[in-house]
Design a protein around this motif. Structure first.
Motif, mmCIF file in Angstrom:
data_model
loop_
_atom_site.group_PDB
_atom_site.id
_atom_site.type_symbol
_atom_site.label_atom_id
_atom_site.label_comp_id
_atom_site.label_asym_id
_atom_site.label_seq_id
_atom_site.Cartn_x
_atom_site.Cartn_y
_atom_site.Cartn_z
ATOM 1 N N GLN A 71 0.726 -1.156 0.018
ATOM 2 C CA GLN A 71 -0.350 0.584 0.121
ATOM 3 C C GLN A 71 0.970 0.794 -0.104
ATOM 4 O OE1 GLN A 71 -2.778 -0.214 -0.194
ATOM 5 N NE2 GLN A 71 -3.531 -2.100 -0.141
ATOM 6 N N PRO A 72 0.420 2.586 -0.852
ATOM 7 C CA PRO A 72 -0.188 2.477 -2.126
ATOM 8 C C PRO A 72 -0.420 1.920 -3.352
ATOM 9 C CG PRO A 72 0.387 4.718 -2.077
ATOM 10 C CD PRO A 72 1.463 3.237 -0.718
ATOM 11 N N VAL A 73 -1.567 0.934 -3.381
ATOM 12 C CA VAL A 73 -1.297 0.475 -5.069
ATOM 13 C C VAL A 73 -1.329 1.012 -5.903
ATOM 14 C CG1 VAL A 73 -2.349 -1.911 -6.200
ATOM 15 C CG2 VAL A 73 -2.198 -1.730 -3.442
ATOM 16 N N VAL A 74 0.152 0.997 -7.167
ATOM 17 C CA VAL A 74 0.289 2.411 -7.895
ATOM 18 C C VAL A 74 0.380 0.863 -9.180
ATOM 19 C CG1 VAL A 74 0.610 4.524 -6.236
ATOM 20 C CG2 VAL A 74 2.765 2.714 -7.131
ATOM 21 N N LEU A 75 0.340 2.397 -10.044
ATOM 22 C CA LEU A 75 0.131 1.607 -11.582
ATOM 23 C C LEU A 75 1.599 2.287 -11.551
ATOM 24 C CD1 LEU A 75 0.141 -0.147 -13.807
ATOM 25 C CD2 LEU A 75 -1.101 1.833 -14.759
ATOM 26 N N GLY A 76 3.267 1.344 -11.822
ATOM 27 C CA GLY A 76 4.084 1.767 -12.493
ATOM 28 C C GLY A 76 4.668 1.372 -14.029
ATOM 29 N N THR A 77 4.839 2.395 -14.698
ATOM 30 C CA THR A 77 4.940 2.409 -16.286
ATOM 31 C C THR A 77 6.423 2.655 -16.434
ATOM 32 O OG1 THR A 77 4.314 4.127 -16.654
ATOM 33 C CG2 THR A 77 2.766 2.692 -16.821
ATOM 34 N N THR A 83 12.133 8.296 -18.082
ATOM 35 C CA THR A 83 10.802 8.627 -17.302
ATOM 36 C C THR A 83 9.849 7.133 -17.153
ATOM 37 O OG1 THR A 83 9.505 9.303 -18.223
ATOM 38 C CG2 THR A 83 11.175 11.179 -17.745
ATOM 39 N N ALA A 84 9.882 7.061 -16.102
ATOM 40 C CA ALA A 84 8.774 6.061 -14.957
ATOM 41 C C ALA A 84 8.281 7.258 -14.761
ATOM 42 C CB ALA A 84 9.973 5.224 -14.265
ATOM 43 N N MET A 85 6.977 6.027 -14.724
ATOM 44 C CA MET A 85 5.946 6.660 -13.980
ATOM 45 C C MET A 85 5.065 6.007 -12.805
ATOM 46 S SD MET A 85 4.144 9.642 -16.882
ATOM 47 C CE MET A 85 4.886 10.441 -17.677
ATOM 48 N N LEU A 86 4.314 6.860 -12.277
ATOM 49 C CA LEU A 86 3.629 5.654 -10.734
ATOM 50 C C LEU A 86 2.343 6.552 -10.673
ATOM 51 C CD1 LEU A 86 5.678 5.669 -7.654
ATOM 52 C CD2 LEU A 86 6.121 4.490 -10.130
ATOM 53 N N GLY A 92 -6.532 7.327 -12.530
ATOM 54 C CA GLY A 92 -5.746 7.457 -14.159
ATOM 55 C C GLY A 92 -4.723 8.621 -14.151
ATOM 56 N N LYS A 93 -4.732 9.256 -13.109
ATOM 57 C CA LYS A 93 -3.634 10.981 -12.266
ATOM 58 C C LYS A 93 -2.293 10.437 -12.046
ATOM 59 C CE LYS A 93 -3.195 13.829 -9.392
ATOM 60 N NZ LYS A 93 -3.141 15.539 -10.537
ATOM 61 N N CYS A 94 -1.523 10.727 -12.999
ATOM 62 C CA CYS A 94 0.397 10.962 -12.329
ATOM 63 C C CYS A 94 0.511 10.973 -11.260
ATOM 64 C CB CYS A 94 0.873 11.377 -13.659
ATOM 65 S SG CYS A 94 3.232 11.243 -13.352
ATOM 66 N N LEU A 95 1.223 10.593 -10.390
ATOM 67 C CA LEU A 95 1.292 10.867 -8.660
ATOM 68 C C LEU A 95 2.601 11.410 -8.861
ATOM 69 C CD1 LEU A 95 -0.547 7.643 -7.173
ATOM 70 C CD2 LEU A 95 -1.208 10.088 -7.812
ATOM 71 N N LEU A 96 3.893 10.202 -9.709
ATOM 72 C CA LEU A 96 5.055 10.720 -9.347
ATOM 73 C C LEU A 96 5.845 10.189 -10.719
ATOM 74 C CD1 LEU A 96 7.026 10.185 -6.368
ATOM 75 C CD2 LEU A 96 8.313 9.415 -8.448
ATOM 76 N N LYS A 97 6.894 10.953 -11.043
ATOM 77 C CA LYS A 97 7.793 10.718 -11.852
ATOM 78 C C LYS A 97 9.042 10.447 -11.668
ATOM 79 C CE LYS A 97 7.192 13.060 -16.274
ATOM 80 N NZ LYS A 97 7.418 14.603 -16.670
ATOM 81 N N TYR A 98 9.477 9.584 -12.401
ATOM 82 C CA TYR A 98 11.584 9.480 -12.432
ATOM 83 C C TYR A 98 12.171 10.045 -13.557
ATOM 84 C CZ TYR A 98 15.414 7.560 -10.566
ATOM 85 O OH TYR A 98 17.092 7.506 -10.505
ATOM 86 N N LEU A 132 7.516 8.228 -2.423
ATOM 87 C CA LEU A 132 5.727 8.557 -1.417
ATOM 88 C C LEU A 132 5.416 9.205 -2.188
ATOM 89 C CD1 LEU A 132 5.518 8.678 1.706
ATOM 90 C CD2 LEU A 132 6.168 10.887 2.481
ATOM 91 N N VAL A 133 4.044 8.740 -1.923
ATOM 92 C CA VAL A 133 2.740 9.393 -3.190
ATOM 93 C C VAL A 133 1.437 9.084 -2.239
ATOM 94 C CG1 VAL A 133 3.860 8.941 -5.242
ATOM 95 C CG2 VAL A 133 1.833 6.788 -4.194
ATOM 96 N N GLN A 134 0.503 9.905 -2.485
ATOM 97 C CA GLN A 134 -0.986 9.973 -1.836
ATOM 98 C C GLN A 134 -1.545 10.113 -2.829
ATOM 99 O OE1 GLN A 134 -1.623 13.911 0.602
ATOM 100 N NE2 GLN A 134 -3.801 12.926 0.983
#
Length: 398
Positions: A71-77, A83-86, A92-98, A132-134
């Motif tokens: 938790q929290p369960v997120v999708l990573g691409t 880049t990688a995104m969560l 469907g909102k982007c929470l974080l970008k690496y 760390l995402v919300q």
């Protein structure tokens, strides 16, 4: 050269380091559908498969995706745009970008117990980074029309898949990894966590797979023996086993259960590049190949496959659902098909002028515990898609 090569050619440069020029618009060579004698076992399935959410924001093709195990369960691409995104699965909102890599991000895997991600890149490194995402509050979703899985209408070539995609502007970013794993002399094409999360394995175009200690970043073992570039690596969910795939048409099983003995077994069941080989929760390995076949193997007796699936297009990074062991096959020809472990075709995901992938599908990932989306796919149309598969109906009508 085969048709899959021509399909990949316009995009393949982005696997390399950031020194490659930005991809220009290039005509895409569409693979024709061949009239082959199918080995599919008879099935009359018309189970419902529903497209639930599209995850749009990458500026180039998406090679890989996975779902967080904590938790929290997120999708990573992981994308060729470096880049990688969560993502929030529900909104469907982007929470974080690496943005720490200097080359294409070729894979992403989540730590089994902590909020950490492992990414492999064309910059010849693998990165471990914390996040760390919300999760945002889900908004009410309008009812969507359920579509039969066998919807076979094709996309118009006039779609805007080659147009510029506007990325998420308000997405926070992480720029510095917690750990950088170096020692490969070529593109790092994949990486995964060993059971427990204290070690990771990486696969590279330098024909080697490396085992690292996460805490010290030290190289523990270099796994050599493949004759050509590696394409994928996967770890067993419960045991210290690793399987590596290669362009040399083989996959290898590496056994680290005994600290004093590191055995390896070579399997030669394909006639072209093995694009991926994955473990199931039980005692099976499932391998997919550019030879347009998928084969199911028993770990206790891997002299020959226990099931073989023949398809009409090259197969990319497959996944197997944990509970029901349904195999999701992403194809070069933009299709996604579902099979059971005995080789029976269960469904084909909808692909019409309204929904589905517009370019080759690179990867699939199951998440059976999620009530909204239990299967995810991504491809070179720069989007990931969340699907709801009615698994009980799928199996009942088998």
């Amino acid at each position: 050269m085969n048709d899959a090569f021509f399909l990949l050619l316009p995009f393949s440069l982005n696997l390399f380091s950031g020194l490659c020029p930005k991809r220009t618009r290039t005509p895409v060579c569409i693979i024709p559908i061949f009239n082959i004698v199918s080995s599919f076992k008879a099935t009359t399935s018309r189970a419902v498969c529903q497209l639930v959410k599209e995850y749009v924001g990458h500026r180039d093709g998406i090679w890989d995706l996975s779902v967080a195990r904590t938790q929290p369960v997120v999708l990573g691409t992981a994308s060729a745009d470096h880049t990688a995104m969560l993502w929030s699965i529900e909104t469907g909102k982007c929470l974080l970008k690496y943005v720490g890599h200097q080359g294409s991000v070729n894979s992403i895997k989540f730590h089994p117990t902590e909020q950490m991600a492992l990414t492999a890149s064309g910059d010849q490194t693998a990165h471990i980074w914390r996040y760390l995402v919300q999760l945002p509050t889900p908004q009410p979703v309008a009812d969507t029309v359920q579509t039969p899985c066998e919807d076979d209408l094709d996309f118009s070539d006039k779609d805007d898949a080659d147009g510029e995609v506007e990325g998420p502007n308000d997405c926070p970013s992480v720029r510095v990894p917690t750990t950088t794993l170096r020692s490969h002399q070529g593109v790092v094409i994949a990486a995964d966590w060993l059971v427990g999360g204290k070690q990771v394995v990486t696969a590279s175009w330098d024909r080697a797979a490396n085992l690292y200690d996460v805490e010290t970043s030290e190289l523990v073992h270099s796994l050599t023996g493949h004759d050509q570039e590696l394409t994928h690596c996967c770890t067993h969910p419960n045991q210290r086993l690793v399987v590596t795939s290669s362009r040399d048409t083989t996959f290898r099983l590496w056994d680290f259960r005994d600290p004093s003995i590191h055995s390896v077994n070579v399997f030669q069941g394909h006639t072209d590049t093995v694009t991926s080989a994955v473990f199931t929760v039980g005692d099976n390995v499932v391998s997919g190949s550019d030879d347009r076949t998928v084969k199911v193997w028993d770990l206790k007796n891997m002299r020959s496959p226990i099931a073989a699936i023949r398809t009409d297009s090259a197969v990319n990074r497959i996944s197997v659902s944990v509970n029901q062991k349904i195999i999701a096959l992403p194809h070069d020809n933009r299709q996604v098909r579902l099979f059971d472990m005995s080789g029976v075709r269960l469904a084909r995901l909808p692909r019409s002028n309204r929904q589905g992938h517009r370019r080759m599908v690179c990867c699939s990932a199951w998440c059976e515990d999620n009530t909204a989306c239990n299967l995810f796919t991504c491809g070179f149309d720069r989007q990931a898609i969340g699907w709801n598969i009615n698994i009980p109906a799928l199996l009942q009508e088998k």
